[in-house]
Design a protein around this motif. Structure first.
Motif, PDB file in Angstrom:
ATOM      1  N   UNK A  92       6.366 -11.913   5.472  1.00  0.00           N
ATOM      2  CA  UNK A  92       6.582 -11.635   4.048  1.00  0.00           C
ATOM      3  C   UNK A  92       5.248 -11.661   3.312  1.00  0.00           C
ATOM      4  N   UNK A  93       5.055 -10.722   2.371  1.00  0.00           N
ATOM      5  CA  UNK A  93       3.819 -10.701   1.586  1.00  0.00           C
ATOM      6  C   UNK A  93       4.072 -10.840   0.093  1.00  0.00           C
ATOM      7  N   UNK A 106      15.495  -6.935  -6.849  1.00  0.00           N
ATOM      8  CA  UNK A 106      14.528  -7.803  -6.190  1.00  0.00           C
ATOM      9  C   UNK A 106      14.066  -7.086  -4.937  1.00  0.00           C
ATOM     10  N   UNK A 107      12.755  -6.814  -4.859  1.00  0.00           N
ATOM     11  CA  UNK A 107      12.184  -6.129  -3.700  1.00  0.00           C
ATOM     12  C   UNK A 107      11.388  -7.131  -2.870  1.00  0.00           C
ATOM     13  N   UNK A 108      11.813  -7.341  -1.639  1.00  0.00           N
ATOM     14  CA  UNK A 108      11.110  -8.210  -0.700  1.00  0.00           C
ATOM     15  C   UNK A 108      10.156  -7.323   0.093  1.00  0.00           C
ATOM     16  N   UNK A 109       8.853  -7.630   0.016  1.00  0.00           N
ATOM     17  CA  UNK A 109       7.845  -6.810   0.676  1.00  0.00           C
ATOM     18  C   UNK A 109       7.336  -7.546   1.911  1.00  0.00           C
ATOM     19  N   UNK A 150       1.027  -5.091  -3.845  1.00  0.00           N
ATOM     20  CA  UNK A 150       1.384  -6.463  -3.444  1.00  0.00           C
ATOM     21  C   UNK A 150       0.791  -6.754  -2.074  1.00  0.00           C
ATOM     22  N   UNK A 151       0.932  -5.819  -1.148  1.00  0.00           N
ATOM     23  CA  UNK A 151       0.386  -5.971   0.213  1.00  0.00           C
ATOM     24  C   UNK A 151      -1.122  -6.148   0.174  1.00  0.00           C
ATOM     25  N   UNK A 152      -1.804  -5.320  -0.579  1.00  0.00           N
ATOM     26  CA  UNK A 152      -3.267  -5.428  -0.674  1.00  0.00           C
ATOM     27  C   UNK A 152      -3.692  -6.715  -1.360  1.00  0.00           C
ATOM     28  N   UNK A 153      -2.945  -7.122  -2.371  1.00  0.00           N
ATOM     29  CA  UNK A 153      -3.267  -8.335  -3.132  1.00  0.00           C
ATOM     30  C   UNK A 153      -3.136  -9.613  -2.325  1.00  0.00           C
ATOM     31  N   UNK A 154      -2.375  -9.570  -1.264  1.00  0.00           N
ATOM     32  CA  UNK A 154      -2.179 -10.762  -0.436  1.00  0.00           C
ATOM     33  C   UNK A 154      -3.225 -10.878   0.664  1.00  0.00           C
TER      34      UNK A 154
END
Length: 157
Positions: A92-93, A106-109, A150-154
């Motif tokens: 999870x990210x 709610x979007x779980x990435x 979100x992916x890049x930010x993590x």
């Protein structure tokens, strides 16, 4: 059940079903949840899809959660159904709270690495390709942009 309907008919009916679902959500405004998976290959390229329904944009693999379904299990299921890929590891990210089709969503990435060649199911997904993460194609869906951010930010990509 969906395999009982020939692929060509299934693809033809998907836009109609998508439109009905969109209108239903706008009317009901029932909270919904879904998953998106940012899948990279061993060189870091990002997998994007073109669906047989909805806007003609590049998007991520994913879909809705069934009531009570674990988000990670849903992410694995969606990737398996859409692309025929079993993911060895998925993480999870982040989670986004947004409005989708007029309903709270709610979007779980998730993020995963794939060392297999994805095969579009020919029903829901008509094309799947890897792109360099620094040069993603246009048009890219707005929800896809948010999930990739979100992916890049993590620090994953």
């Amino acid at each position: 059940m969906q395999r009982l309907v020939p692929a060509v008919l299934h693809r033809a009916l998907m836009p109609l079903a998508h439109g009905v679902r969109h209108r239903w959500r706008r009317w009901r405004k029932t909270p919904i949840a879904g998953v998106s998976v940012v899948i990279t290959n061993l060189t870091g390229d990002v997998l994007l899809l073109k669906h047989s329904y909805g806007p003609d944009v590049w998007s991520l693999p994913g879909g809705g959660l069934t009531p009570g379904e674990d988000p990670e299990a849903a992410a694995r299921r969606e990737v398996r159904e859409e692309l025929g890929v079993e993911l060895a590891r998925i993480e999870p990210v982040g989670t986004l709270e947004e409005v989708l089709s007029g309903s709270p969503h709610t979007a779980h990435v998730f993020a995963a690495v794939c060392d297999q060649r994805p095969t579009p199911d020919g029903r829901e997904v008509k094309e799947a390709r890897f792109f360099p993460s620094h040069s993603l194609p246009e048009p890219l869906g707005q929800s896809t942009r948010r999930r990739i951010a979100v992916w890049r930010g993590r620090g994953v990509g």
